[in-house]
Design an enzyme around this catalytic site. Structure first.
Site, PDB file in Angstrom:
ATOM      1  N   HIS A  74      32.129  -6.084  30.031  1.00 52.79           N
ATOM      2  CA  HIS A  74      31.660  -7.449  29.800  1.00 52.79           C
ATOM      3  C   HIS A  74      32.642  -8.163  28.876  1.00 52.79           C
ATOM      4  O   HIS A  74      33.255  -7.560  27.995  1.00 52.79           O
ATOM      5  CB  HIS A  74      30.266  -7.422  29.170  1.00 52.79           C
ATOM      6  CG  HIS A  74      29.604  -8.762  29.095  1.00 52.79           C
ATOM      7  ND1 HIS A  74      29.889  -9.670  28.094  1.00 52.79           N
ATOM      8  CD2 HIS A  74      28.678  -9.358  29.895  1.00 52.79           C
ATOM      9  CE1 HIS A  74      29.168 -10.759  28.277  1.00 52.79           C
ATOM     10  NE2 HIS A  74      28.436 -10.601  29.362  1.00 52.79           N
ATOM     11  N   GLU A 146      33.296 -13.337  35.623  1.00 57.44           N
ATOM     12  CA  GLU A 146      32.815 -14.174  34.528  1.00 57.44           C
ATOM     13  C   GLU A 146      34.014 -14.799  33.817  1.00 57.44           C
ATOM     14  O   GLU A 146      34.611 -14.177  32.948  1.00 57.44           O
ATOM     15  CB  GLU A 146      31.930 -13.380  33.561  1.00 57.44           C
ATOM     16  CG  GLU A 146      32.449 -12.008  33.159  1.00 57.44           C
ATOM     17  CD  GLU A 146      31.729 -11.459  31.948  1.00 57.44           C
ATOM     18  OE1 GLU A 146      30.691 -11.998  31.551  1.00 57.44           O
ATOM     19  OE2 GLU A 146      32.247 -10.488  31.373  1.00 57.44           O
ATOM     20  N   GLY A 152      29.038 -19.394  27.420  1.00 54.98           N
ATOM     21  CA  GLY A 152      28.469 -19.940  26.189  1.00 54.98           C
ATOM     22  C   GLY A 152      29.117 -21.223  25.722  1.00 54.98           C
ATOM     23  O   GLY A 152      28.893 -21.644  24.582  1.00 54.98           O
ATOM     24  N   SER A 191      27.856 -19.644  31.852  1.00 61.98           N
ATOM     25  CA  SER A 191      27.032 -20.837  31.610  1.00 61.98           C
ATOM     26  C   SER A 191      26.149 -21.174  32.813  1.00 61.98           C
ATOM     27  O   SER A 191      26.023 -22.340  33.207  1.00 61.98           O
ATOM     28  CB  SER A 191      27.918 -22.040  31.248  1.00 61.98           C
ATOM     29  OG  SER A 191      28.546 -21.831  29.999  1.00 61.98           O
ATOM     30  N   GLY A 212      23.280 -15.128  31.186  1.00 64.01           N
ATOM     31  CA  GLY A 212      23.236 -14.771  29.778  1.00 64.01           C
ATOM     32  C   GLY A 212      22.130 -15.487  29.042  1.00 64.01           C
ATOM     33  O   GLY A 212      20.957 -15.161  29.168  1.00 64.01           O
ATOM     34  N   GLY A 213      22.507 -16.522  28.270  1.00 63.34           N
ATOM     35  CA  GLY A 213      21.550 -17.215  27.412  1.00 63.34           C
ATOM     36  C   GLY A 213      20.351 -17.790  28.134  1.00 63.34           C
ATOM     37  O   GLY A 213      19.247 -17.821  27.586  1.00 63.34           O
TER      38      GLY A 213
END
Length: 227
Positions: A74, A146, A152, A191, A212-213
């Site tokens: 990652h 990615e 992010g 994102s 992710g987030g």
């Protein structure tokens, strides 16, 4: 996890993969019992089976804790912990030995992108990461593209950007798997939100998303999973 499972109903055309912190692997595995559409992945493993490696988790322990897959390489592991391409190769091999499916992450930084090195970087990361695996084994793993510059930051690759790089990865996988590239799911991560997930999934060669987030909110995560 429980809120998500109560919110999201299984769909026959997709699989949901959760990669919780190591300390939560067993709890999340228990919560997902009875949901064959939900698989559990480790966020990271170490390549040695045993030894004095305080703080690390072997592939075998991850498997015993409920993981069936594991992230490898990652971008945060590469950037913040100095994980090298050679180490990702060891981790992919260790995962396979333990019965885990590796999800090998590849992607370029902003500097590499601006200097026209995207293809070289991604090719190097992918070729090196699977160097210890047989072609038929590579055909059973996953790859996640990615772009580091999009993680992010609120910036994300356009569907056209994603399709271009996923096509490049697919072509490389064709070489590495002996023509079985279509068997390898290629995920896009960077994102991803509930607003852009649909158009990203519609892009050519994008088989899924590495979120992710946006996955931290169970309602938003369920919305993305329905896209």
């Amino acid at each position: 996890m429980r809120v998500f499972l109560d919110t999201y109903s299984p769909a026959p055309d997709r699989t949901i993969i959760f990669a919780p912190p190591a300390a939560s692997l067993q709890a999340v595995t228990g919560a997902a019992e009875g949901r064959p559409d939900v698989l559990i992945a480790a966020q990271n493993i170490y390549w040695e089976e045993k030894g004095a490696y305080t703080g690390e988790m072997s592939a075998e322990i991850a498997r015993e804790s409920g993981a069936r897959m594991t992230l490898v390489g990652h971008s945060e592991r590469r950037r913040k912990f100095g994980e090298t391409d050679a180490e990702t190769a060891k981790k992919c091999a260790a995962a396979v030995r333990a019965g885990l499916v590796p999800i090998l992450c590849v992607g370029e930084t902003d500097d590499e992108r601006r200097n026209g090195r995207t293809s070289d970087v991604v090719a190097r990361q992918l070729r090196t990461g699977v160097v210890e695996l047989a072609p038929e084994t590579i055909a059973q793993m996953c790859v996640a593209y990615e772009p580091v510059w999009a993680i992010g930051t609120g910036r994300n690759a356009t569907p056209e950007d994603a399709a271009l790089m996923h096509g490049f990865v697919r072509a490389l996988l064709g070489e590495l798997t002996g023509g079985r590239a279509a068997d390898v799911p290629i995920l896009y991560g960077g994102s991803v939100t509930a607003k852009n997930c649909g158009e990203l999934l519609a892009a050519t060669d994008v088989d899924g998303l590495l979120v992710g987030g946006a996955s931290l909110d169970p309602v938003t995560w369920a919305e993305i999973c329905r896209a």
